[in-house]
Structure formats: structure tokens, C-alpha cells
Enzyme design. Structure first.
Site, PDB file in Angstrom:
ATOM      1  N   ASN A   1     -35.954   5.211  10.450  1.00  0.00           N
ATOM      2  CA  ASN A   1     -35.115   4.815   9.336  1.00  0.00           C
ATOM      3  C   ASN A   1     -35.414   6.185   8.593  1.00  0.00           C
ATOM      4  O   ASN A   1     -36.510   6.740   8.735  1.00  0.00           O
ATOM      5  CB  ASN A   1     -35.736   3.588   8.711  1.00  0.00           C
ATOM      6  CG  ASN A   1     -35.115   2.469   9.125  1.00  0.00           C
ATOM      7  OD1 ASN A   1     -34.222   2.362   9.698  1.00  0.00           O
ATOM      8  ND2 ASN A   1     -35.764   1.253   8.797  1.00  0.00           N
TER       9      ASN A   1
ATOM     10  N   ARG B   1     -33.305  -1.008  14.689  1.00  0.00           N
ATOM     11  CA  ARG B   1     -34.331  -0.312  15.300  1.00  0.00           C
ATOM     12  C   ARG B   1     -34.764  -1.387  16.436  1.00  0.00           C
ATOM     13  O   ARG B   1     -34.983  -0.940  17.596  1.00  0.00           O
ATOM     14  CB  ARG B   1     -35.544   0.253  14.328  1.00  0.00           C
ATOM     15  CG  ARG B   1     -35.305   1.193  13.659  1.00  0.00           C
ATOM     16  CD  ARG B   1     -36.359   1.951  12.769  1.00  0.00           C
ATOM     17  NE  ARG B   1     -36.785   0.786  11.747  1.00  0.00           N
ATOM     18  CZ  ARG B   1     -37.971   0.190  11.634  1.00  0.00           C
ATOM     19  NH1 ARG B   1     -39.281   1.025  12.199  1.00  0.00           N
ATOM     20  NH2 ARG B   1     -38.062  -0.838  10.772  1.00  0.00           N
TER      21      ARG B   1
END
Length: 88
Positions: free
Chosen positions: A37, A19
Site C-alpha cells: 500500500n 494485498r
């Protein structure tokens, strides 16, 4: 030409800076969208930008020695004209 893509990404993609890397690459490239996620260990991401901008994001993700994309589903979706940033 701008497009928006939805990705579900599998592999070594959680706990390895995915990320973080996606966030900075997308912002550097000028893409908008998000990355998050999922509970099953995958990551979902929407990227909006040109082909070159989106390719840049995946180039940066693939350059990471910790991230390993094993499989990815991709779907073209409608552009969000109001979106102005990329969120991680």
C-alpha cells in the site's frame, strides 16, 4: 518467457483485501515480487513471471467483488534472477 512488471494501481484497492488476494494468486501462479500500500491510497506491485502467470494474478484480482481497479500504470523492468518468492 519470464518478464518483470512494475504496477501502480488506483481505485478501490486499500482495505478490500487487495494485498491478500494478490499474495495468494501470485504464489498460486508461481510469480515472484511484492505488493504494498502507498500513502496516496494506491497500491504498487512488482510481478515477475510469464504472461500467463501475470494474467492469472490480475484475473483473480478482478474476480473480487470488493476490489475495483480504476486505473493502472505499468512499466516493464529488469528481471530479478535472485528473487524466489512473492511478499505482501
Amino acid at each position: 518467457m519470464k518478464k518483470r512488471m512494475f504496477y501502480r494501481i488506483f481505485g478501490r484497492v486499500q482495505g478490500v483485501g487487495f494485498r491478500f488476494t494478490a499474495y495468494y494468486a501470485a504464489r498460486e501462479a508461481g510469480c515472484t515480487g511484492y505488493v504494498r500500500n502507498e500513502y496516496d491510497g494506491s497500491v504498487t506491485m512488482e510481478l515477475q513471471g510469464s504472461d500467463e502467470q501475470i494474467d492469472y494474478v490480475f484475473q483473480k484480482l478482478n474476480e473480487s467483488r470488493f476490489i475495483r481497479i480504476e486505473h493502472m500504470d505499468a512499466i516493464r523492468i529488469d528481471i530479478d534472477e535472485k528473487e524466489r518468492e512473492f511478499i505482501a
